[in-house]
Motif scaffolding. Structure first.
Motif, PDB file in Angstrom:
ATOM      1  N   GLY A   1      11.048  11.036 -32.978  1.00 25.48           N
ATOM      2  CA  GLY A   1      11.235   9.989 -32.178  1.00 25.48           C
ATOM      3  C   GLY A   1      12.175   8.931 -31.252  1.00 25.48           C
ATOM      4  N   TRP A   2      11.954   8.178 -30.978  1.00 26.11           N
ATOM      5  CA  TRP A   2      12.834   7.360 -29.692  1.00 26.11           C
ATOM      6  C   TRP A   2      14.679   7.009 -30.223  1.00 26.11           C
ATOM      7  CZ3 TRP A   2      10.863   8.163 -25.097  1.00 26.11           C
ATOM      8  CH2 TRP A   2       9.648   8.060 -24.348  1.00 26.11           C
TER       9      TRP A   2
ATOM     10  N   SER B   1      18.245   9.661 -36.606  1.00 24.79           N
ATOM     11  CA  SER B   1      17.957   8.303 -35.268  1.00 24.79           C
ATOM     12  C   SER B   1      17.527   7.092 -35.556  1.00 24.79           C
ATOM     13  CB  SER B   1      16.209   9.468 -34.472  1.00 24.79           C
ATOM     14  OG  SER B   1      15.776   9.272 -35.997  1.00 24.79           O
ATOM     15  N   MET B   2      16.746   6.501 -36.949  1.00 26.19           N
ATOM     16  CA  MET B   2      16.750   5.691 -37.080  1.00 26.19           C
ATOM     17  C   MET B   2      18.641   4.437 -38.088  1.00 26.19           C
ATOM     18  SD  MET B   2      14.309   5.085 -36.148  1.00 26.19           S
ATOM     19  CE  MET B   2      12.958   3.811 -37.168  1.00 26.19           C
ATOM     20  N   SER B   3      19.444   5.213 -37.596  1.00 21.99           N
ATOM     21  CA  SER B   3      20.808   4.725 -38.494  1.00 21.99           C
ATOM     22  C   SER B   3      20.898   3.741 -37.835  1.00 21.99           C
ATOM     23  CB  SER B   3      21.708   5.157 -37.964  1.00 21.99           C
ATOM     24  OG  SER B   3      21.369   7.395 -39.049  1.00 21.99           O
ATOM     25  N   PRO B   4      21.354   2.370 -38.138  1.00 23.26           N
ATOM     26  CA  PRO B   4      22.100   1.109 -37.789  1.00 23.26           C
ATOM     27  C   PRO B   4      22.895   1.587 -36.385  1.00 23.26           C
ATOM     28  CG  PRO B   4      21.986   1.309 -40.308  1.00 23.26           C
ATOM     29  CD  PRO B   4      22.148   2.576 -39.406  1.00 23.26           C
ATOM     30  N   TRP B   5      22.607   0.813 -35.780  1.00 27.72           N
ATOM     31  CA  TRP B   5      23.556   0.510 -34.535  1.00 27.72           C
ATOM     32  C   TRP B   5      24.967   0.852 -34.802  1.00 27.72           C
ATOM     33  CZ3 TRP B   5      27.701  -2.770 -33.619  1.00 27.72           C
ATOM     34  CH2 TRP B   5      27.281  -4.156 -34.927  1.00 27.72           C
ATOM     35  N   TRP B   6      25.209   0.466 -36.018  1.00 27.69           N
ATOM     36  CA  TRP B   6      27.140   0.068 -36.382  1.00 27.69           C
ATOM     37  C   TRP B   6      27.892   1.812 -36.174  1.00 27.69           C
ATOM     38  CZ3 TRP B   6      27.599   1.163 -41.107  1.00 27.69           C
ATOM     39  CH2 TRP B   6      26.868   1.094 -41.817  1.00 27.69           C
ATOM     40  N   ILE B   7      27.229   2.632 -36.983  1.00 30.90           N
ATOM     41  CA  ILE B   7      27.190   4.222 -37.790  1.00 30.90           C
ATOM     42  C   ILE B   7      27.921   4.568 -36.055  1.00 30.90           C
ATOM     43  CG2 ILE B   7      26.757   5.600 -38.434  1.00 30.90           C
ATOM     44  CD1 ILE B   7      26.444   4.164 -40.456  1.00 30.90           C
ATOM     45  N   ILE B   8      26.940   4.534 -35.100  1.00 31.07           N
ATOM     46  CA  ILE B   8      26.982   5.011 -34.038  1.00 31.07           C
ATOM     47  C   ILE B   8      27.770   4.740 -33.105  1.00 31.07           C
ATOM     48  CG2 ILE B   8      25.374   4.231 -32.652  1.00 31.07           C
ATOM     49  CD1 ILE B   8      26.233   7.814 -32.365  1.00 31.07           C
ATOM     50  N   VAL B   9      28.489   3.358 -32.905  1.00 32.87           N
ATOM     51  CA  VAL B   9      29.246   2.567 -32.821  1.00 32.87           C
ATOM     52  C   VAL B   9      30.875   3.075 -32.766  1.00 32.87           C
ATOM     53  CG1 VAL B   9      30.462   0.473 -32.216  1.00 32.87           C
ATOM     54  CG2 VAL B   9      28.063   0.828 -31.524  1.00 32.87           C
ATOM     55  N   ILE B  10      31.381   3.331 -35.196  1.00 35.77           N
ATOM     56  CA  ILE B  10      32.339   3.200 -35.083  1.00 35.77           C
ATOM     57  C   ILE B  10      32.154   4.843 -34.821  1.00 35.77           C
ATOM     58  CG2 ILE B  10      33.120   3.641 -37.468  1.00 35.77           C
ATOM     59  CD1 ILE B  10      31.326   1.324 -38.338  1.00 35.77           C
ATOM     60  N   GLY B  11      31.438   5.786 -35.145  1.00 33.51           N
ATOM     61  CA  GLY B  11      31.831   6.890 -34.998  1.00 33.51           C
ATOM     62  C   GLY B  11      32.006   7.853 -33.714  1.00 33.51           C
TER      63      GLY B  11
ATOM     64  N   ASP C   1       9.127  -0.855 -32.086  1.00 27.82           N
ATOM     65  CA  ASP C   1       9.873  -0.744 -34.190  1.00 27.82           C
ATOM     66  C   ASP C   1      10.842  -0.088 -34.027  1.00 27.82           C
ATOM     67  OD1 ASP C   1       7.505  -2.457 -34.891  1.00 27.82           O
ATOM     68  OD2 ASP C   1       6.642   0.055 -35.064  1.00 27.82           O
ATOM     69  N   THR C   2      11.642   0.783 -33.374  1.00 27.12           N
ATOM     70  CA  THR C   2      12.449   2.015 -34.275  1.00 27.12           C
ATOM     71  C   THR C   2      13.744   0.517 -33.516  1.00 27.12           C
ATOM     72  OG1 THR C   2      11.857   4.055 -33.082  1.00 27.12           O
ATOM     73  CG2 THR C   2      14.352   3.854 -33.186  1.00 27.12           C
ATOM     74  N   LEU C   3      14.311   0.277 -32.210  1.00 30.07           N
ATOM     75  CA  LEU C   3      15.097  -0.983 -31.577  1.00 30.07           C
ATOM     76  C   LEU C   3      15.302  -0.894 -32.330  1.00 30.07           C
ATOM     77  CD1 LEU C   3      16.877  -0.526 -29.022  1.00 30.07           C
ATOM     78  CD2 LEU C   3      15.579  -2.477 -27.995  1.00 30.07           C
ATOM     79  N   GLN C   4      14.377  -1.957 -33.244  1.00 30.30           N
ATOM     80  CA  GLN C   4      14.759  -3.026 -34.099  1.00 30.30           C
ATOM     81  C   GLN C   4      15.318  -2.750 -35.505  1.00 30.30           C
ATOM     82  OE1 GLN C   4      10.579  -4.808 -34.496  1.00 30.30           O
ATOM     83  NE2 GLN C   4      10.867  -6.829 -34.068  1.00 30.30           N
ATOM     84  N   THR C   5      14.492  -1.408 -35.342  1.00 29.00           N
ATOM     85  CA  THR C   5      15.177  -0.743 -37.201  1.00 29.00           C
ATOM     86  C   THR C   5      16.696  -0.634 -37.145  1.00 29.00           C
ATOM     87  OG1 THR C   5      13.145  -0.264 -37.406  1.00 29.00           O
ATOM     88  CG2 THR C   5      15.204   0.854 -38.446  1.00 29.00           C
TER      89      THR C   5
ATOM     90  N   GLY D   1      18.401  -3.677 -36.602  1.00 25.50           N
ATOM     91  CA  GLY D   1      18.872  -4.517 -38.027  1.00 25.50           C
ATOM     92  C   GLY D   1      17.732  -6.135 -37.837  1.00 25.50           C
ATOM     93  N   VAL D   2      17.077  -6.073 -36.916  1.00 24.98           N
ATOM     94  CA  VAL D   2      16.802  -7.015 -36.572  1.00 24.98           C
ATOM     95  C   VAL D   2      14.900  -7.293 -37.374  1.00 24.98           C
ATOM     96  CG1 VAL D   2      18.106  -8.013 -34.695  1.00 24.98           C
ATOM     97  CG2 VAL D   2      15.380  -6.494 -34.348  1.00 24.98           C
ATOM     98  N   THR D   3      14.261  -6.127 -38.105  1.00 28.21           N
ATOM     99  CA  THR D   3      13.155  -6.244 -39.372  1.00 28.21           C
ATOM    100  C   THR D   3      12.879  -6.121 -40.649  1.00 28.21           C
ATOM    101  OG1 THR D   3      11.684  -4.737 -38.883  1.00 28.21           O
ATOM    102  CG2 THR D   3      13.399  -3.944 -38.394  1.00 28.21           C
ATOM    103  N   LYS D   4      12.094  -5.991 -40.934  1.00 26.19           N
ATOM    104  CA  LYS D   4      12.240  -5.584 -42.327  1.00 26.19           C
ATOM    105  C   LYS D   4      11.929  -4.849 -42.911  1.00 26.19           C
ATOM    106  CE  LYS D   4      10.375 -10.976 -43.244  1.00 26.19           C
ATOM    107  NZ  LYS D   4       8.716 -11.636 -43.505  1.00 26.19           N
ATOM    108  N   ASN D   5      11.111  -3.541 -41.554  1.00 22.58           N
ATOM    109  CA  ASN D   5      10.891  -2.293 -42.108  1.00 22.58           C
ATOM    110  C   ASN D   5      12.752  -1.803 -42.167  1.00 22.58           C
ATOM    111  OD1 ASN D   5       8.291  -2.589 -42.666  1.00 22.58           O
ATOM    112  ND2 ASN D   5       8.458  -2.344 -40.082  1.00 22.58           N
ATOM    113  N   SER D   6      13.252  -1.277 -43.805  1.00 21.50           N
ATOM    114  CA  SER D   6      14.157  -0.179 -43.946  1.00 21.50           C
ATOM    115  C   SER D   6      13.820   1.001 -43.493  1.00 21.50           C
ATOM    116  CB  SER D   6      14.561  -0.965 -44.607  1.00 21.50           C
ATOM    117  OG  SER D   6      13.417   0.459 -45.569  1.00 21.50           O
TER     118      SER D   6
END
Length: 347
Positions: A40-41, A91-101, A157-161, A164-169
Motif C-alpha cells: 500500500g501507499w 508501511s503502516m508504522s506510526p509517524w514517530w517511528i520513522i522520525v526517530i529512526g 486511510d493509510t495517512l490517517q493510520t 494516528g488520527v483514526t480509530k483503525n489500528s
C-alpha cells in the motif's frame, strides 16, 4: 592524409557522489514499486516523511558545523539513507517511528562520526536495530499483503493510520481474508516450527503462495532487477553481493537437504525478507564495507553466514540488519589481513 585523434578510452572521469546516489535511488524503483503494490501507499508516505526529516537533520548539522548546507543536501546521501530505512519498516508504522529512526541515522550514526565517508556503521541498519529493539511491537506489525488482505487501505486511510488520527489500528490492516493476523513469511515459518509443524505444512499457510513467500517473492525480484542495473552501471561490484547470496544459498541448501522438514528451501531464503535489498543496496555501502576484492568476498560471505545462523537459530526472523552491522565491525580486520601486497615486499 588526415587523422582524427580521440582521447584515450581508458581515461575515465570518476562518478561524483550525487550521480552515484541518484542512480542508486533510480535502481531501487522496481523494488519500491512492488513493495507499494503489495503493502500500500504507506511505503511512499514513510519515504516522504523520512526524506524530509533526513534533509532537515542534515541541514541543521551543517549549519552548526559551519559547512555548506547546499553541498550536503545535494549529494543525496541523506536521501538514500532515508529511503533505505523507510522501506525496511512496516508501511503502516506510526509517524514517530520513522522520525526517530531517521534522526538517529543522520545525527548519531552518520554525523557524529564526521559525516559521509567517516561512519563505521551503515546508518540505515543501525537505526533499524535501534527501532527494532526499542519498539518491537510497532516494528513487527506488517499489514497483510494485497492478495490476502481482508481490509485494503486507501491512501487517506493509510495517512490517517500513520498519523494516528483514526480509530483503525495497525491490527485492523494486518487481517488476512481468513481473519487471522498476518505475519511475515519468515516469521510464520519460525512460528510454525515452534508448533511442531513440518515445512510442507507451514508452506500451505496464508503467508506463502504455494512454495514462495506471498508478496515478498516479487518484492525481492524487483530489488534483484534493480541490483542487476547497479552492476550494469558499475555503481557496485559483484563481490559483496555474490558472497552474501552464495554463502546463504550454500548454508541453506545443506540444511534443507539434511532436514527438509524443519528448514526452509534455499529459494525461499533468497527471495524472502530483505535479502535482495540488503545484498545489492545495503551491504554494498563502500564506506562501511571491506575494500579489496578478496576482502569484499569475505565480507559478503560473513553476512550470508550470519543471516543463515540468525534466521535458523536466533530470535529475529530476518537478521540482515544484525548481520550487516557485525560485518561492519569486522571490515577493518578483514582489510588488515587481506590487504594487497606491494610488488617485491612482504606484508
Amino acid at each position: 592524409m588526415a587523422f582524427k585523434i580521440a582521447s584515450s578510452p581508458h581515461i575515465k572521469q570518476p562518478l561524483q557522489t550525487h550521480i552515484v546516489m541518484q542512480r542508486v535511488l533510480m535502481c531501487m524503483l522496481p523494488g519500491v514499486a512492488a513493495q507499494t503494490y503489495f503493502f500500500g501507499w504507506g511505503v511512499f508516505i514513510q519515504i516522504f516523511i523520512a526524506v524530509l526529516v533526513a534533509l532537515a537533520a542534515e541541514a541543521a548539522v551543517m549549519k552548526i558545523r559551519a559547512r555548506s548546507i547546499k553541498h550536503a543536501l545535494t549529494d543525496y546521501s541523506a536521501v538514500v539513507t532515508a529511503v533505505l530505512l523507510a522501506v525496511s519498516i512496516p508501511s503502516m508504522s506510526p509517524w514517530w517511528i520513522i522520525v526517530i529512526g531517521t534522526l538517529f541515522a543522520i545525527l548519531i550514526v552518520k554525523q557524529l562520526y564526521g559525516g559521509l565517508g567517516n561512519n563505521i556503521f551503515n546508518p540505515a541498519m543501525a537505526a533499524y536495530i535501534l527501532l527494532l529493539v526499542s519498539f518491537p511491537m510497532q516494528m513487527t506489525n506488517w499489514n497483510a499483503p494485497l492478495p490476502v488482505a481482508l481490509n485494503i487501505p486507501t491512501i487517506f486511510d493509510t495517512l490517517q493510520t500513520i498519523l494516528g488520527v483514526t480509530k483503525n489500528s495497525t491490527e485492523h490492516w494486518r487481517q488476512a481474508y481468513d481473519g487471522v493476523a498476518m505475519a511475515t513469511p519468515l516469521d510464520s515459518f519460525k512460528t510454525g516450527l515452534s508448533l511442531e509443524l513440518t515445512s510442507n505444512e507451514i508452506l500451505k499457510g496464508v503467508a506463502f503462495d504455494g512454495h514462495h513467500s506471498l508478496g515478498w517473492f516479487w518484492i525481492n525480484i524487483g530489488y534483484f532487477l534493480g541490483g542487476l542495473a547497479l552492476l550494469k552501471l558499475k555503481i557496485i561490484r559483484w563481490h559483496i553481493t555474490g558472497g552474501i547470496l552464495l554463502a546463504l544459498f550454500i548454508c541453506s541448501s545443506f540444511s534443507f537437504l539434511l532436514q527438509p522438514d524443519t528448514h526452509i528451501s534455499p529459494v525461499n531464503q533468497l527471495f524472502s525478507g530483505a535479502t535482495m535489498l540488503a545484498a545489492f543496496f545495503i551491504a554494498t555501502d563502500p564506506v562501511t564495507a571491506a575494500t579489496s576484492p578478496k576482502g569484499r568476498l569475505i565480507f559478503g560471505a560473513l553476512i550470508g553466514i550470519c543471516v543463515y545462523i540468525i534466521r535458523s537459530f536466533g530470535g529475529y526472523p530476518d537478521a540482515f540488519a544484525f548481520a550487516v552491522l557485525l560485518a561492519n565491525l569486522s571490515a577493518p580486520l578483514i582489510d588488515y589481513y587481506v590487504r594487497p601486497r606491494s610488488y617485491g615486499h612482504r606484508v
